[in-house]
Design a protein around this motif. Sequence first.
Motif, short mmCIF file in Angstrom:
data_model
loop_
_atom_site.label_atom_id
_atom_site.label_comp_id
_atom_site.label_asym_id
_atom_site.label_seq_id
_atom_site.Cartn_x
_atom_site.Cartn_y
_atom_site.Cartn_z
N ARG A 99 7.13 -5.08 -16.91
CA ARG A 99 6.30 -3.89 -16.76
C ARG A 99 5.52 -3.89 -15.45
O ARG A 99 5.35 -2.84 -14.81
CB ARG A 99 5.34 -3.77 -17.93
CG ARG A 99 4.34 -4.92 -18.06
CD ARG A 99 3.47 -4.79 -19.30
NE ARG A 99 2.50 -5.88 -19.39
CZ ARG A 99 1.65 -6.03 -20.39
NH1 ARG A 99 1.67 -5.14 -21.39
NH2 ARG A 99 0.79 -7.04 -20.41
N THR A 100 5.06 -5.07 -15.00
CA THR A 100 4.32 -5.12 -13.74
C THR A 100 5.21 -4.78 -12.57
O THR A 100 4.82 -4.05 -11.65
CB THR A 100 3.70 -6.52 -13.55
OG1 THR A 100 2.87 -6.83 -14.67
CG2 THR A 100 2.88 -6.57 -12.28
N THR A 101 6.45 -5.30 -12.59
CA THR A 101 7.39 -4.99 -11.53
C THR A 101 7.71 -3.50 -11.50
O THR A 101 7.73 -2.88 -10.43
CB THR A 101 8.69 -5.79 -11.73
OG1 THR A 101 8.38 -7.18 -11.77
CG2 THR A 101 9.68 -5.51 -10.62
N LEU A 102 7.94 -2.92 -12.67
CA LEU A 102 8.24 -1.49 -12.73
C LEU A 102 7.05 -0.66 -12.23
O LEU A 102 7.23 0.32 -11.49
CB LEU A 102 8.59 -1.09 -14.16
CG LEU A 102 8.85 0.40 -14.42
CD1 LEU A 102 9.99 0.90 -13.54
CD2 LEU A 102 9.16 0.64 -15.89
N ALA A 103 5.84 -1.06 -12.61
CA ALA A 103 4.66 -0.32 -12.14
C ALA A 103 4.52 -0.41 -10.63
O ALA A 103 4.19 0.58 -9.96
CB ALA A 103 3.41 -0.88 -12.82
N GLY A 104 4.78 -1.58 -10.07
CA GLY A 104 4.70 -1.73 -8.61
C GLY A 104 5.72 -0.88 -7.88
O GLY A 104 5.40 -0.22 -6.88
N TRP A 105 6.96 -0.89 -8.36
CA TRP A 105 8.00 -0.07 -7.73
C TRP A 105 7.67 1.42 -7.88
O TRP A 105 7.88 2.21 -6.94
CB TRP A 105 9.35 -0.36 -8.38
CG TRP A 105 10.04 -1.55 -7.79
CD1 TRP A 105 9.95 -2.84 -8.21
CD2 TRP A 105 10.94 -1.55 -6.67
NE1 TRP A 105 10.73 -3.65 -7.42
CE2 TRP A 105 11.36 -2.90 -6.49
CE3 TRP A 105 11.44 -0.57 -5.83
CZ2 TRP A 105 12.24 -3.26 -5.48
CZ3 TRP A 105 12.32 -0.94 -4.83
CH2 TRP A 105 12.71 -2.26 -4.65
N THR A 106 7.17 1.82 -9.03
CA THR A 106 6.83 3.23 -9.23
C THR A 106 5.73 3.68 -8.28
O THR A 106 5.81 4.74 -7.66
CB THR A 106 6.40 3.47 -10.69
OG1 THR A 106 7.46 3.05 -11.57
CG2 THR A 106 6.11 4.93 -10.94
#
Length: 552
Positions: A314-321
């Motif tokens: 989830r942290t990786t997805l939030a950063g990319w978003t």
Amino acid sequence: MSALAAPAAVRPGRPRHLAGTGTLLRLALRRDRLMIPAWVLVLGLSVTAMGPAFASLYATAADRAQLAASMNAGGSLRALYGPVFGDSLGGLVAWRMAGLGAVLAAVMSLLIVVRHTREEEETGRQELLSAAVVGRRAPLTAALLAALLADAGVAALTAAGLTASGLPAGGSLALGVAIGGTGLLFAALAAIAAQLTESARLAKGLTGAALGAAFALRAAGDASDAGAAPGSGTGSVLTWLSPVGWAQNLRAYAGERWWVALLPATATALATAAAYALTARRDVGMSFLPARPGPARAPRSLGGPTGLAWRLQRTTLAGWTAGFALAGGVFGGIVKGATSLVGGNARAREIFERLGGQQSMADAFLASITGLLGMIAALYAVGAVLRMRAEETGGRAEPVLAGAVGRLRWAAGHLVLALAGTAVVLAAGGLTLGIAYGASVGDVAGGTGRVLAAALAQAPAVWTLAGAATAVLGLFPRATGAVWALTGGCLAVGWLGPVLRLPRWALDLSPFGQLPKLPGGAVTATPFLWLTALSAALVAAGLVGLRRRDIG
């Protein structure tokens, strides 16, 4: 195991804390025998190729002077690309590649250092190596030397290639030093992050955040100087706080400021000393910022493999978003100015038409940006799929699969994040791109929907590469590095191919070459259906292989 062999005793005259450095360096170079040469060649040759590209785009001094004046006058364009310090051919190459090359060299360096420091400790290999005659500082020294060799290779190839293309040797050397020096500085910063954190992923994230902050400082400083004549002053304080700004302000081909090279050199020496001081004060596997313990009872969302995958990614997805949303807003704000700047140059128009289609110049520019967002989103999707391999090799997948969780359910959780996350990331970039562009032309409602749809149209191509990663993970797990090479090749073909005038069949090798150029292009369902079907077939093949092979 022969590569792990160490001398039986410390050689006379060699500090005990550096014992085994040469052996570890050879091991690191052997492990990275494909990755480092690929980075060096792609980065060095990309910089070298800019000379002939600009020579064909802006053949006369008047064309180059007009481009320089236009770029220096606009705050948004200066924020994105930086100021043009010289309107010679070499000056344009330095303007386009000093900042970008520095950022890419920094990414290369942080990956190398974290891979051979914190990642080795996280997997337990460093403890095995330390059982031999290996000094406390030897692993860090070997990692930094590997990064030094890579950065020196980039600098040398850049300087030699640009000089061979006819550009002045002094400016070519300055540009190589600017790019390589920035990479070496971030290698030292990654070494500090590797001492502070318990995980390689967090160490990469911290160093990446520092790189992002450096780029943001440079962009803010250059934007605040919009309209100022290059060389008329010292520039913004914000620019001088950024290592990326230092790379640009060395001013290759524009009266080189060699003293600026002392800034990254001094910062690198200080950061390296700090990393050595930290590594001397901790045990192997420990860190100065230990992970916080979780709650005593796990939430219900962690009761299944999909919830676990969401917690891990989830942290990786939030950063990319967030990154895509920011990038979309920046690009959307410069579309109007960029199209007017390019409109009078027939060669530049041709390149953007090859990138974005034969429609209007604004649509062609938007299509080229949505295509770039799609190609970059493939990096997220492939990384999300290969997270399963990291769970395997780290020994964390086997305890999960030892319970009432099948391999297909476990893999499905990560695949859902990879495929659905791709749509989320693209939607964030397309939404802000459409809003920013619509606001600049006074039509937010009309521009947002079509640009958002154009960004989401890239998803089937991204899914194809994610499917390829799944197939390799299931059938050939030791060859997962080849997936990154495939993804990087597709990105290079899609972005540089039209500029280098590659033939149509070469562009069609990438799944992105099969998609229509949107917005503005003709739309048919055939390529979307074929790419989606190919993605499903690749995922199915990977899942079959994963079900039949051993874990780890």
